[in-house]
Scaffold this active site. Structure first.
Site, PDB file in Angstrom:
ATOM      1  N   LYS A  16       0.837  -1.215   0.000  1.00 32.39           N
ATOM      2  CA  LYS A  16       0.000   0.000   0.000  1.00 32.39           C
ATOM      3  C   LYS A  16       0.856   1.241   0.000  1.00 32.39           C
ATOM      4  CE  LYS A  16       0.902   1.206   4.484  1.00 32.39           C
ATOM      5  NZ  LYS A  16       1.715   2.381   4.850  1.00 32.39           N
ATOM      6  N   VAL A 102      11.050  -4.520   2.957  1.00 38.11           N
ATOM      7  CA  VAL A 102      10.942  -4.749   4.399  1.00 38.11           C
ATOM      8  C   VAL A 102      11.207  -3.424   5.128  1.00 38.11           C
ATOM      9  CG1 VAL A 102      11.944  -5.993   6.367  1.00 38.11           C
ATOM     10  CG2 VAL A 102      11.652  -7.156   4.170  1.00 38.11           C
ATOM     11  N   GLY A 109       4.994  -6.316   6.119  1.00 40.43           N
ATOM     12  CA  GLY A 109       4.754  -7.253   7.231  1.00 40.43           C
ATOM     13  C   GLY A 109       3.263  -7.495   7.411  1.00 40.43           C
ATOM     14  N   ASP A 143      -2.382  -1.883  10.205  1.00 37.63           N
ATOM     15  CA  ASP A 143      -2.499  -1.882   8.735  1.00 37.63           C
ATOM     16  C   ASP A 143      -2.955  -3.225   8.170  1.00 37.63           C
ATOM     17  OD1 ASP A 143      -1.536   0.703   8.766  1.00 37.63           O
ATOM     18  OD2 ASP A 143       0.443   0.213   7.942  1.00 37.63           O
TER      19      ASP A 143
END
Ligand code: C5P
Length: 303
Positions: A16, A102, A109, A143
């Site tokens: 996103k 990452v 994640g 999220d």
């Protein structure tokens, strides 16, 4: 004699960008109330879950060495949480094919958490409702619910309370990955520190009506004129070199350039695919990796 064939399920989950990230004052629980306009973009992780003797996590991809393979990994936590709720043992091998940077501010994640949850749910046939899955996502992280639903959505509360948003067209984006990550809690702490140092009163976070209209119309110029990220100053304060990356993309024709979420990935909105390719070319060599893609992208999907 036939070898035992283990059942497995693969789920694809998008990254996103936050086209608006309005951040309120720190709450007593340490989180911040947000008006968080999420837009899913076409960079994906794939999570494959396979029946196994024990819970095990593996990861492949350019950033794989930075991914924790223990029970702190959100994919492992998703499997454990779902198993606990349905009285199962989380005896699965979770493999993450990682393409989302990452610690990059693109919810990589969280994507793995949502992907593992959907994959385990399909493997085990729990019959959990969408509302139950979203509830577990919210427990895993602010999220994670958005990674499950994809498209575009306004996140309120700490970002986990979602209202789906209409998107009236395709947006062309370029993403520049930095050579190191930023910790989300550290960026929020820097946001608090800057506000305290400057004696600034932090207003209630509210979604911008003009931005929601730009998304609904699919109008890149109008979206570019309305994007905002309240964490950008904090991210730049911790990672000053990002300012040069933003300037390079702007000079190459980006309609707007911003830090993605808590960073340090930087995001460039382009008028069309050709302009996006030119921006990507200008950024190559300035940062670690450059990717062009489009939005919106679908949420977590069983392949
Ligand atoms: O929800 P999640 O575990 O992903 O959040 C990671 C960290 O980011 C939190 O521990 C907190 O420091 C910060 N955060 C915040 N306000 C939010 C979301 C995250 O302060 N709305």
């Amino acid at each position: 004699m036939s070898a035992r064939v283990s059942a497995s399920v693969t789920v694809r989950v998008p990254a996103k960008v936050n086209v608006q990230l309005a951040v309120g004052a720190a709450r007593p629980d340490g989180f911040h109330d947000l008006a968080n306009v999420f837009l899913a973009v076409g960079l994906y992780d794939e999570v494959t879950v396979t029946e196994a003797d024990d819970l095990r996590v593996t990861c492949a991809g350019p950033d794989a060495d930075q991914v924790p393979l223990d029970r702190t990994n959100l994919a492992a936590r998703a499997a454990i949480t779902l198993a606990e709720r349905y009285g199962r043992v989380p005896a699965v091998h979770l493999h993450i094919a990682k393409d989302i940077p990452v610690a990059g501010g693109m919810a990589g994640g969280s994507a793995d958490g949502a992907g593992a949850l959907l994959a385990c749910d399909a493997l085990w046939g729990t019959g959990a409702s969408r509302a139950e899955l979203l509830d577990i996502c919210a427990e895993l992280g602010s999220d994670v619910p958005f990674s499950l639903v994809g498209g575009a959505a306004l996140g309120t509360g700490r970002g986990e309370l979602l209202t789906p948003l209409e998107v009236g067209g395709t947006f062309h984006w370029v993403f520049a990955m930095a050579d190191r990550g930023l910790s989300t809690p550290a960026v929020f702490r820097e946001f608090d520190r800057l506000a305290a140092t400057e004696g600034r009163r932090i207003p209630e976070p509210v979604a911008s009506p003009a931005l929601l209209t730009a998304l609904a119309k699919g109008d890149p110029e109008a979206l570019a004129a309305t994007v905002s990220n309240d964490l950008q100053r904090a991210a730049l304060s911790l990672f000053p070199a990002l300012a040069d990356t933003l300037a390079t993309g702007r000079a190459a024709g980006a309609l707007t350039a911003l830090v993605s979420g808590s960073g340090p990935t930087t995001a460039f909105l382009a008028r069309d695919a050709a302009t996006a390719a030119g921006i990507a070319e200008a950024l190559t060599g300035v940062c670690r990796t450059v990717r062009t893609t489009t939005a919106p992208a679908p949420g977590a999907t069983v392949l």
